[in-house]
Design an enzyme around this catalytic site. Structure first.
Site, PDB file in Angstrom:
ATOM      1  N   GLU A 119      -5.466  -8.425  -0.411  1.00 53.42           N
ATOM      2  CA  GLU A 119      -6.167  -8.106   0.846  1.00 53.42           C
ATOM      3  C   GLU A 119      -7.626  -7.830   0.503  1.00 53.42           C
ATOM      4  O   GLU A 119      -7.917  -6.920  -0.284  1.00 53.42           O
ATOM      5  CB  GLU A 119      -5.580  -6.866   1.531  1.00 53.42           C
ATOM      6  CG  GLU A 119      -4.280  -7.100   2.248  1.00 53.42           C
ATOM      7  CD  GLU A 119      -3.843  -5.884   3.071  1.00 53.42           C
ATOM      8  OE1 GLU A 119      -4.703  -5.173   3.640  1.00 53.42           O
ATOM      9  OE2 GLU A 119      -2.620  -5.653   3.118  1.00 53.42           O
ATOM     10  N   GLU A 177       0.823  -1.229   0.000  1.00 54.61           N
ATOM     11  CA  GLU A 177       0.000   0.000   0.000  1.00 54.61           C
ATOM     12  C   GLU A 177       0.852   1.273   0.000  1.00 54.61           C
ATOM     13  O   GLU A 177       0.655   2.168   0.817  1.00 54.61           O
ATOM     14  CB  GLU A 177      -0.972  -0.013   1.188  1.00 54.61           C
ATOM     15  CG  GLU A 177      -1.991  -1.130   1.080  1.00 54.61           C
ATOM     16  CD  GLU A 177      -3.125  -1.054   2.104  1.00 54.61           C
ATOM     17  OE1 GLU A 177      -3.065  -0.237   3.040  1.00 54.61           O
ATOM     18  OE2 GLU A 177      -4.098  -1.826   1.933  1.00 54.61           O
TER      19      GLU A 177
HETATM   20  O1  AHR Z   1      -5.184  -5.970   6.881  1.00 50.91           O
HETATM   21  C1  AHR Z   1      -5.068  -4.853   7.732  1.00 50.91           C
HETATM   22  C2  AHR Z   1      -4.359  -3.684   7.073  1.00 50.91           C
HETATM   23  O2  AHR Z   1      -5.153  -3.200   6.026  1.00 50.91           O
HETATM   24  C3  AHR Z   1      -3.030  -3.988   6.418  1.00 50.91           C
HETATM   25  O3  AHR Z   1      -1.972  -3.916   7.307  1.00 50.91           O
HETATM   26  C4  AHR Z   1      -2.925  -2.904   5.386  1.00 50.91           C
HETATM   27  O4  AHR Z   1      -2.167  -3.303   4.272  1.00 50.91           O
HETATM   28  C5  AHR Z   1      -4.351  -2.570   5.046  1.00 50.91           C
HETATM   29  O5  AHR Z   1      -4.587  -1.212   5.043  1.00 50.91           O
END
Ligand code: AHR
Length: 505
Positions: free
Chosen positions: A292, A173
Site C-alpha cells: 500500500e 496492518e
Molecule cells: O488504503 C486505505 C486503507 O489504508 C487500507 O484499508 C488500510 O490497510 C490502510 O490503512
C-alpha cells in the site's frame, strides 16, 4: 541553479525489475468496487456487471497484480458471504469503513475480473476476527482442482478451473489499533505462522506476505518487524510496508521530497529482515512487498456518512504536485529492485484511486495515473546503480535534499535505457547531463515530462485531459553525453536508444 549530472554504466546493476512492483489495490471501500470496477446497468457493463471503461483504463495503467479485498475491510470479512447465488448472499454491516456490504462481488467475481484485465490476484486473508481454518479453506476453494467440499463448491459456483492465486497476504496492518482484531507482534507472529502453515499444507506453492508496520511512524516500527519475522521467517516470503504521504500546511518543498522517507523506510525494513536472517542463521532472504502506497489527504470524509452502500469515501482528487510525488515514489521502488519485489498503488479507482468513475457516467485518468502508467510500461528490465550529483535545497521534514532524484533502467533486450527523473525544485528548471560512457551505441533521446504552470491543476469529469504528459523534441547524444532541462516541479521519462532499431514510440 547549478546543473545535475547522472553517470550511467551498464556494469553497475541493482537487479531485475519484478513487474509486480506495478501492482494496485482493490478494496471494498467506498466506491472502489461498487460503481468503481463493478456497476451492472452502466452503459459499458459487461455480462458480469463489470464496467468496460474502467477495465480498459486498468489495462492501460499496466498493473500485473491486484491486491484484494482489503485493507482494513479484510479484518472483518467472511469470504463465504461473497460466494454462491447472489440472491442468497447476506448484506452485512461493514465495520472498518462503516458501510453496508451487499457481497454482490466476492472472490469468484474478482478473480474472473482480474484475469480479464490481464492481471493476477493477490488475496488477503482475515487474521483480525478469523484464523487458520478460514484461510486454509479459502486457499482450498481457490486453488484445489476438484474432489473436495470447497473445491467442488467453487466449481458449482461457476469456476471449473482453480483461480490459482499465487500470492497471499497474512492479514492487514495488524499492528494498528484501528484494525479489527488488532494484535501485539507476538500474538500476530504466532497466528501468522500457524495460518501460513495451514495454507501451505493446502497448496505448498503459494507465496506469503507477513504484515509489517502500517507505516514507519508507528510506535512499534522496527520491533514489530523483528518480532513478527522471528516467528514467521521460515514460512513467509515477504514482509509488507505501507505508507501514505500528503502535503501538510502548504509545505510543498518537503512534500516533493517524501521519496527520501520511502527510501529510509525500505532500507530500515531490509536491515531488520536481514537482522532476523542473521540471528536465526537462515539461508533465504525475506523480500519486501510495498503493498500500500500513495498520496492520501487523510482526515476528511471517512466514516461520517451513516450506514450506506458504496458511500463516497476518501475520493481524493490529485493535482500536478501529487503526480510528481507519485512518480518519485516509483523511482524509490525501482531503486530497491533487488529487494522490493511487489508493490501496490492504493488504490485503483475512486477511493484514493488512480482512476475516477461516476455512477452511470464517465471514467477518467487522475494526474497520478500518468507517471504510473508510463513507469509500468517502460520501467521494465534491469535497474542500474547510477551515480548522481545534484544541487540541494532545504526542507523542514528532511533537512537538505537533492533537487534531482532519478533511476535508470536498461530495457530487457539491452537495446536502450530509460531514465526516470524528478526535479523537486518548485520554481526553477534543472539542467541535467546524462553521462552515457558505457553505452556508445545510444544516439537519440525522447523526453516525456509532466508539469504545469498551475501545480494545483487536476483532471475532472468535465476536463479529463487537463493534465497529461508532454513530449519535448528528440535530442541527440553528443560524445556519450546527453543534455536536457527538467522543468520546475516535474516528473520526467527520458528514453534513450539507437537512431535505428529501438522503437521510441
Ligand atoms: O488504503 C486505505 C486503507 O489504508 C487500507 O484499508 C488500510 O490497510 C490502510 O490503512
Amino acid at each position: 541553479m547549478s546543473e545535475a549530472r547522472i553517470v550511467v554504466d551498464p556494469d553497475f546493476r541493482v537487479g531485475e525489475v519484478d513487474p509486480r512492483i506495478y501492482g494496485t489495490f482493490v478494496e471494498h471501500l467506498g466506491r472502489c468496487v461498487y460503481t468503481g470496477i463493478y456497476e451492472p446497468g452502466h452503459p459499458t457493463a459487461d455480462g458480469d456487471g463489470f464496467r468496460r471503461d474502467v477495465a480498459d483504463l486498468t489495462r492501460e495503467l499496466g498493473v500485473p497484480i491486484v491486491r484484494y479485498p482489503g485493507g482494513n475491510f479484510v479484518s472483518g470479512y467472511r469470504w463465504e458471504d461473497g460466494i454462491g447465488p447472489r440472491d442468497q448472499r447476506p448484506a452485512r454491516l461493514e465495520l472498518a469503513w462503516h458501510s453496508v456490504e451487499s457481497n454482490d462481488v466476492g472472490t469468484d467475481e474478482f478473480c474472473k475480473w482480474v484475469r480479464g484485465v490481464g492481471s493476477e490476484a493477490m488475496l488477503a486473508v482475515n487474521l483480525g476476527t478469523r484464523g487458520p481454518d478460514a484461510a486454509a479453506r479459502l486457499v482450498e476453494y481457490c486453488n484445489h482442482p476438484a474432489g473436495t467440499y470447497w473445491s467442488d463448491l467453487r466449481r458449482k459456483n461457476g469456476a471449473a478451473d482453480p483461480h490459482d492465486v499465487r500470492v497471499w497476504c497474512l492479514g492487514n496492518e495488524m499492528d494498528g489499533p484501528w484494525q479489527i482484531g488488532h494484535k501485539t507482534a507476538e500474538e500476530y507472529g504466532r497466528l501468522a505462522t500457524e495460518t501460513a502453515k495451514a495454507m501451505r499444507l493446502v497448496d505448498p506453492t503459494i507465496e506469503l506476505v507477513a504484515c509489517g508496520s502500517s507505516n514507519s511512524q508507528m510506535p512499534t516500527f522496527g520491533s514489530w518487524e523483528a518480532t513478527v519475522l522471528e516467528h514467521t521467517y521460515d514460512v513467509v516470503d515477504y514482509v509488507s510496508l505501507h505508507t501514505y504521504y500528503q502535503e501538510r500546511k502548504g509545505d510543498k518543498a518537503s512534500f516533493l521530497a517524501c521519496a527520501v522517507d520511502m527510501d529510509n523506510f525500505i532500507d530500515n525494513v531490509i536491515a531488520t529482515a536481514d537482522f532476523v536472517r542473521a540471528k536465526g542463521r537462515h539461508q533465504k532472504r525475506v523480500n519486501l512487498s510495498f503493498d500500500e502506497w500513495n498520496v492520501w489527504y487523510m482526515g476528511g470524509d471517512d466514516k461520517t456518512q451513516g450506514w450506506q452502500a458504496a458511500p463516497r469515501l476518501i475520493e481524493d482528487t490529485y493535482n500536478v504536485t501529487d503526480a510528481v510525488v507519485v512518480g518519485n515514489l516509483l523511482i524509490s521502488l525501482l531503486r530497491h529492485a533487488d529487494r522490493v519485489k511487489m508493490a501496490c498503488l492504493a488504490q485503483l479507482v475512486n477511493a484514493i484511486g488512480a482512476i475516477r468513475s461516476e455512477p452511470g457516467g464517465p471514467s477518467w485518468r487522475q494526474t497520478i495515473f500518468h507517471p504510473f502508467a508510463l513507469t509500468s510500461r517502460y520501467g521494465r528490465g534491469t535497474v542500474l546503480r547510477t551515480v548522481a550529483t545534484s544541487p540541494s535545497y532545504d526542507t523542514s521534514w528532511f533537512g537538505g535534499v537533492p533537487a534531482l532524484d532519478s533511476v535508470a533502467v536498461e530495457s530487457p533486450d539491452g537495446s536502450g535505457l530509460t531514465v526516470f527523473a524528478v526535479n523537486r525544485l518548485i520554481d526553477e528548471s534543472l539542467p541535467l547531463t546524462v553521462d552515457l560512457r558505457g553505452y556508445p551505441d545510444l544516439e537519440v533521446a525522447v523526453h516525456t515530462y509532466l508539469t504545469d504552470d498551475d501545480s494545483a491543476a487536476t483532471n475532472t469529469a468535465e476536463n479529463p485531459e487537463r493534465v497529461t504528459p508532454r513530449q519535448a523534441a528528440a535530442s541527440k547524444v553528443d560524445a556519450g553525453s546527453l543534455s536536457l532541462s527538467l522543468p520546475a516541479q516535474s516528473w520526467n521519462m527520458i528514453r534513450i536508444g539507437k537512431t535505428a532499431g529501438r522503437s521510441m514510440s
